[in-house]
Design a protein around this motif. Structure first.
Motif, PDB file in Angstrom:
ATOM      1  N   ILE A  39       1.262  -1.324   0.452  1.00 43.51           N
ATOM      2  CA  ILE A  39       0.100   0.165  -0.023  1.00 43.51           C
ATOM      3  C   ILE A  39       0.780   1.507  -0.300  1.00 43.51           C
ATOM      4  O   ILE A  39       0.399   2.459  -0.602  1.00 43.51           O
ATOM      5  N   LEU A  40       1.843   1.090   0.392  1.00 45.72           N
ATOM      6  CA  LEU A  40       2.629   1.513   0.684  1.00 45.72           C
ATOM      7  C   LEU A  40       4.156   1.781   0.525  1.00 45.72           C
ATOM      8  O   LEU A  40       4.418   0.617   1.052  1.00 45.72           O
ATOM      9  N   GLU A  41       5.302   2.580   0.100  1.00 51.86           N
ATOM     10  CA  GLU A  41       6.408   2.453  -0.523  1.00 51.86           C
ATOM     11  C   GLU A  41       7.026   4.051  -0.416  1.00 51.86           C
ATOM     12  O   GLU A  41       6.925   4.170  -0.774  1.00 51.86           O
ATOM     13  N   ALA A  42       8.487   3.495   0.772  1.00 49.36           N
ATOM     14  CA  ALA A  42       9.592   4.011   0.374  1.00 49.36           C
ATOM     15  C   ALA A  42      10.767   4.022  -0.354  1.00 49.36           C
ATOM     16  O   ALA A  42      11.456   2.806   0.549  1.00 49.36           O
ATOM     17  N   ARG A  43      11.079   4.797  -0.904  1.00 47.17           N
ATOM     18  CA  ARG A  43      12.087   4.115  -1.914  1.00 47.17           C
ATOM     19  C   ARG A  43      13.274   5.425  -1.724  1.00 47.17           C
ATOM     20  O   ARG A  43      13.352   6.465  -2.508  1.00 47.17           O
ATOM     21  N   HIS A  44      14.344   4.792  -1.206  1.00 45.41           N
ATOM     22  CA  HIS A  44      15.812   5.638  -0.571  1.00 45.41           C
ATOM     23  C   HIS A  44      15.319   7.069  -0.957  1.00 45.41           C
ATOM     24  O   HIS A  44      15.847   8.080  -1.002  1.00 45.41           O
ATOM     25  N   ILE A  70       5.708   5.918  -2.781  1.00 48.25           N
ATOM     26  CA  ILE A  70       4.238   4.916  -3.782  1.00 48.25           C
ATOM     27  C   ILE A  70       4.324   4.759  -3.342  1.00 48.25           C
ATOM     28  O   ILE A  70       3.737   4.211  -2.149  1.00 48.25           O
ATOM     29  N   LEU A  71       2.248   5.334  -3.625  1.00 51.60           N
ATOM     30  CA  LEU A  71       0.960   4.713  -2.762  1.00 51.60           C
ATOM     31  C   LEU A  71       0.413   3.777  -3.868  1.00 51.60           C
ATOM     32  O   LEU A  71       0.340   4.589  -4.493  1.00 51.60           O
TER      33      LEU A  71
END
Length: 257
Positions: free
Chosen positions: A4-9, A62-63
């Motif tokens: 549902i949620l991503e944090a990338r770097h 990213i949602l």
């Protein structure tokens, strides 16, 4: 399963200060994820980037498969992200039910209806949300006279008015008595289980974290130093050292007492 949620770097620098430094993680649908760390670790900065209050120096948010990096908070809110704050944000001059009705008016894009007849709109929906948080019997009380724990419950009902798929909760039990903290987080855990809402929350009370989180992340000086199941985090030597100064994390028996 798509997160549902991503944090990338994800990074945020203030001059030479790296408040958040190359943080990556993901949150699954229906997961209750705790973000912990000492004061100044970067938790609030991380939250503010996820919700659009701060633009990342680097990295991507990213949602549900959509890049929301740099979007304004109101756009992210419309995409299904709710947030509660350490200091409650309610309307003291309104009743409990009216506070939730205001949130519902916004959700239904009827903010033009802030007129005398607006109190007749979405009454049943408001009562149902108050019932979810155990406050239906206080619907007609003014928010100004509520106990602090009840204000926190009201804020959750208001956040749920938007039917979010993700809730960001910044120290939801701050300022509450120990028993109230446990009760509030049990309520949040029940909402996660019943509605499938994903929750990312920051918290300093380790009893609350160990008792209710599905998984724990630990920030220190802007960097993610641990990310895993409760027992793994409890036993992690690095977490022991930087978060509690080498002391022993609470026992499972105490966490569930």
């Amino acid at each position: 399963m798509t997160p549902i949620l991503e944090a990338r770097h994800l990074s945020r620098h203030f001059g030479a200060l790296r408040a958040v430094d190359d943080v990556s993680f993901s949150l699954a649908p229906g997961e209750l994820l705790a973000l912990i760390g000492p004061n100044g670790a970067g938790k609030s900065t991380c939250f503010n980037m996820l919700m659009g209050q701060l633009r990342p120096t680097a990295g991507t948010v990213i949602l549900d498969g959509t890049d929301i990096t740099g979007k304004k908070p109101r756009h992210i809110w419309r995409m299904g992200v709710g947030r509660t704050f350490q200091i409650t944000a309610t309307y003291a001059s309104m009743t409990v039910a009216e506070n939730v009705q205001v949130a519902l008016l916004s959700h239904h894009r009827r903010t033009f209806a802030f007129l005398p007849y607006a109190t007749r709109l979405y009454r049943d929906e408001a009562r149902a949300l108050l019932d979810t948080v155990g406050m239906a019997d206080q619907a007609d009380r003014h928010a100004a006279i509520l106990a602090y724990g009840d204000l926190k419950r009201l804020e959750i009902a208001m956040a749920l008015a938007h039917a979010p798929k993700l809730l960001l909760m910044d120290e939801p039990t701050a300022g509450m008595a120990p028993r109230e903290r446990v009760a509030l987080m049990q309520l949040v855990a029940d909402i996660v289980a019943e509605r499938g809402v994903s929750v990312l929350f920051t918290e300093h009370d380790m009893d609350v974290v160990f008792a209710h989180a599905h998984r724990i992340m630990v920030l220190n000086r802007g960097q993610l130093i641990a990310n895993g199941a409760v027992e793994a985090i409890r036993a992690d030597p690095k977490v022991q050292e930087v978060y509690l100064g080498g002391g022993t994390l609470f026992s499972a028996e105490r966490a569930h007492a």
